[in-house]
Design an enzyme around this catalytic site. Structure first.
Site, PDB file in Angstrom:
ATOM      1  CE  LYS A  11     -13.596  -1.224  -8.850  1.00 16.72           C
ATOM      2  NZ  LYS A  11     -14.977  -0.918  -8.383  1.00 16.72           N
ATOM      3  CE  LYS A  23     -10.597   4.766 -19.784  1.00 11.51           C
ATOM      4  NZ  LYS A  23     -10.525   4.557 -18.283  1.00 11.51           N
ATOM      5  CE  LYS A  47      -9.018   8.526 -10.106  1.00  9.08           C
ATOM      6  NZ  LYS A  47      -9.822   8.810 -11.020  1.00  9.08           N
TER       7      LYS A  47
HETATM    8  P1  ADP Z   1      -9.624   6.910 -13.820  1.00  7.45           P
HETATM    9  O1  ADP Z   1      -9.503   5.841 -15.225  1.00  7.45           O
HETATM   10  O2  ADP Z   1      -8.966   8.014 -14.194  1.00  7.45           O
HETATM   11  O3  ADP Z   1      -9.619   5.930 -12.602  1.00  7.45           O
HETATM   12  P2  ADP Z   1     -12.636   6.678 -13.596  1.00  7.45           P
HETATM   13  O4  ADP Z   1     -12.615   5.176 -13.851  1.00  7.45           O
HETATM   14  O5  ADP Z   1     -12.739   7.126 -12.207  1.00  7.45           O
HETATM   15  O6  ADP Z   1     -11.171   7.228 -14.268  1.00  7.45           O
HETATM   16  O7  ADP Z   1     -13.644   7.294 -14.573  1.00  7.45           O
HETATM   17  C1  ADP Z   1     -14.719   7.902 -14.236  1.00  7.45           C
HETATM   18  C2  ADP Z   1     -15.673   7.952 -15.669  1.00  7.45           C
HETATM   19  O8  ADP Z   1     -14.950   9.001 -16.557  1.00  7.45           O
HETATM   20  C3  ADP Z   1     -15.642   6.664 -16.348  1.00  7.45           C
HETATM   21  O9  ADP Z   1     -17.016   6.214 -16.223  1.00  7.45           O
HETATM   22  C4  ADP Z   1     -15.640   6.953 -17.841  1.00  7.45           C
HETATM   23  O10 ADP Z   1     -16.313   6.717 -18.598  1.00  7.45           O
HETATM   24  C5  ADP Z   1     -14.740   8.291 -17.801  1.00  7.45           C
HETATM   25  N1  ADP Z   1     -13.356   8.241 -18.136  1.00  7.45           N
HETATM   26  C6  ADP Z   1     -12.354   8.057 -17.704  1.00  7.45           C
HETATM   27  N2  ADP Z   1     -11.404   8.221 -18.555  1.00  7.45           N
HETATM   28  C7  ADP Z   1     -11.754   8.384 -19.570  1.00  7.45           C
HETATM   29  C8  ADP Z   1     -10.936   8.523 -20.944  1.00  7.45           C
HETATM   30  N3  ADP Z   1      -9.816   8.571 -21.020  1.00  7.45           N
HETATM   31  N4  ADP Z   1     -11.654   8.834 -21.845  1.00  7.45           N
HETATM   32  C9  ADP Z   1     -12.889   8.826 -21.962  1.00  7.45           C
HETATM   33  N5  ADP Z   1     -13.814   8.863 -20.570  1.00  7.45           N
HETATM   34  C10 ADP Z   1     -13.087   8.676 -19.615  1.00  7.45           C
END
Ligand code: ADP
Ligand code: TRP
Length: 324
Positions: free
Chosen positions: A113, A192, A195
Site C-alpha cells: 500500500k 486481473k 478498480k
Molecule cells: P479491487 O482489486 O477492485 O480493489 P478488492 O481488493 O477490494 O478489489 O477486492 C475485494 C475482494 O474481491 C478480494 O478479497 C478478492 O478476493 C475479490 N476480488 C477482487 N478482484 C477479483 C478478481 N478479479 N477475481 C477474483 N476475485 C477478486
C-alpha cells in the site's frame, strides 16, 4: 458437532465488480449453508486510507445493499457494521501489547500500500492488529479470505498464541479458508479485474454503460466466419464460462471454433446472460434502496447479536490479563 463460526470482513470500497462477485461475494453467500456466519462491513479499516466522511457513509450503505440484494440472509447470518461493536478497538489495544513490531514490519500489504502511494499512517501499519481483534473477538473458527489476506491470518494466530501463552487460554485459534479454487476474473483488458486498473465491469448500474463495457472487452480482429480453434483464450468466453451452464458454454465455444459466431455476438450473449443473472438482485436492491429503515434495522440487530459475544470475549481477555 456444532456448526463452525465463520467470520469475514468486507471493505466498503465502492461499486462492486464481477471480480468481487465471483471472487468474494458468491462464495461468502454460499457459505451460509455451512456454518454460523458473521459478516461485517469494515468501516474502521476504511479509515486507514479514505478521508471523506460522505463517501464512507455512501460506501457502507452500498456494500450493505449489495450484500443483502445478492443473497445474504439476515435470518441466518449476523450482518453488521464493524464500528457498531466498538469493543473491537479495546481488544485491539490489548492485542497490540503482545504484538512484536517485527511481525507487523513483515506484512506485505502495508508495504504494497505504501508503495502505491498511500500515506503510511500508524493505523495502516497497525491494521493487522485490528483485523486480529475482528476475528478473535467472536471466537471465530473459520475465516474465508482471498490469497492477499493469508499473511494477516498468520499474524492473527501468532498474536492469539502469544496472548494465550502470556495470560492463559483466552482466544480460539482461527483457521483460514483461502479461496484458491476461485479463478481470478479477468478485466476487460485481460489483466486481473480491479478498480486500480480501470478494467472493471460493475454489477449494478444502468444498462447502457454496462453494455458498453462488455462490448469493450478486448478481442482479436478475426471475423465471425473465421474458425477460432483457440477460443478458450478469449476473454469474453472466459467470462461467459463463469455465468453460463456447461452446455451453453460448450455451444458458444463450438460456434466460435467452427467459424459460426463472431466475438461481437459472443459479447452480446455474455452481456445478456449477466444482465439476466443479476435481474433478481437488481430488483431486490431497488426494493431495499426504497426501504433504508429496514436495512438499518438489519445492521442494528446484527450488531446487537455480535456485541453480546464481543463483550463476553473482551471480558475474558480483561479478566485473564488482570484488568478485571
Ligand atoms: P479491487 O482489486 O477492485 O480493489 P478488492 O481488493 O477490494 O478489489 O477486492 C475485494 C475482494 O474481491 C478480494 O478479497 C478478492 O478476493 C475479490 N476480488 C477482487 N478482484 C477479483 C478478481 N478479479 N477475481 C477474483 N476475485 C477478486
Ligand atoms: N482486510 C480485509 C480485506 O482487505 C478485510 C477484513 C478486515 C477482514 N477485517 C477482517 C477479513 C477480518 C476477514 C476477517 O479484504
Amino acid at each position: 458437532m456444532a456448526k463452525p463460526r465463520i467470520l469475514s470482513g468486507i471493505q466498503p470500497s465502492g461499486a462492486l465488480h464481477l471480480g468481487n462477485y465471483f471472487g468474494m461475494m458468491k462464495p461468502s453467500i454460499e457459505l451460509q449453508q455451512k456454518g454460523e456466519c458473521f459478516y461485517f462491513i469494515a468501516d474502521y479499516h476504511s479509515m486507514t486510507s479514505l478521508f471523506d466522511a460522505k463517501q464512507r457513509r455512501q460506501n457502507v450503505l452500498d456494500v450493505a445493499l449489495d450484500f443483502l440484494s445478492l443473497g445474504i440472509d439476515p435470518e441466518k447470518t449476523v450482518f453488521f457494521r464493524q464500528s457498531d461493536v466498538p469493543e473491537v478497538t479495546e481488544l485491539t489495544w490489548l492485542l497490540s501489547t503482545v504484538t512484536p513490531m517485527g511481525l507487523l514490519e513483515r506484512c506485505h500489504s502495508y508495504k504494497d500500500k505504501t508503495a502505491r502511494g498511500i500515506s503510511p499512517n500508524h493505523a495502516l501499519f497497525a491494521y493487522p492488529v485490528l483485523m486480529a481483534a475482528d476475528i478473535l473477538i467472536y471466537d471465530s473458527n473459520i475465516v474465508p479470505v482471498g490469497q492477499d489476506q493469508k499473511q494477516h491470518l498468520e499474524v492473527t494466530r501468532d498474536i492469539a498464541i502469544k496472548f494465550n501463552q502470556t495470560y492463559g487460554e483466552t482466544f480460539v485459534l482461527p483457521d483460514p479458508m483461502i479461496r484458491s479454487d476461485v479463478a481470478t476474473v479477468p478485466g476487460t483488458d485481460g489483466q486481473k479485474m480491479s478498480k486500480s486498473y480501470g478494467n472493471t465491469i460493475e454489477i449494478f448500474g444502468s444498462q447502457k454503460p454496462i453494455r458498453k463495457k462488455f462490448m469493450g472487452i478486448v478481442t482479436d480482429s478475426r471475423g465471425p466466419d473465421e474458425p477460432k480453434p483457440d477460443a478458450e483464450k478469449n476473454l469474453a468466453l472466459q467470462m461467459y464460462r463463469l455465468i453460463a451452464s456447461e452446455s451453453e458454454y460448450q455451444e458458444a465455444f463450438e460456434k466460435l471454433r467452427d467459424g459460426k459466431m463472431g466475438y461481437g455476438d459472443l459479447k452480446k450473449t455474455l452481456f445478456q446472460a449477466c444482465w439476466d443473472h443479476f435481474e433478481p438482485a437488481r430488483k431486490k436492491r431497488e426494493e431495499l434502496q426504497a426501504n433504508l429503515d429496514y436495512v438499518n434495522e438489519i445492521l442494528k440487530k446484527g450488531a446487537e447479536k455480535a456485541r453480546t459475544i464481543a463483550t463476553s470475549v473482551v471480558d475474558r481477555a480483561k479478566s485473564n490479563s488482570g484488568l478485571k
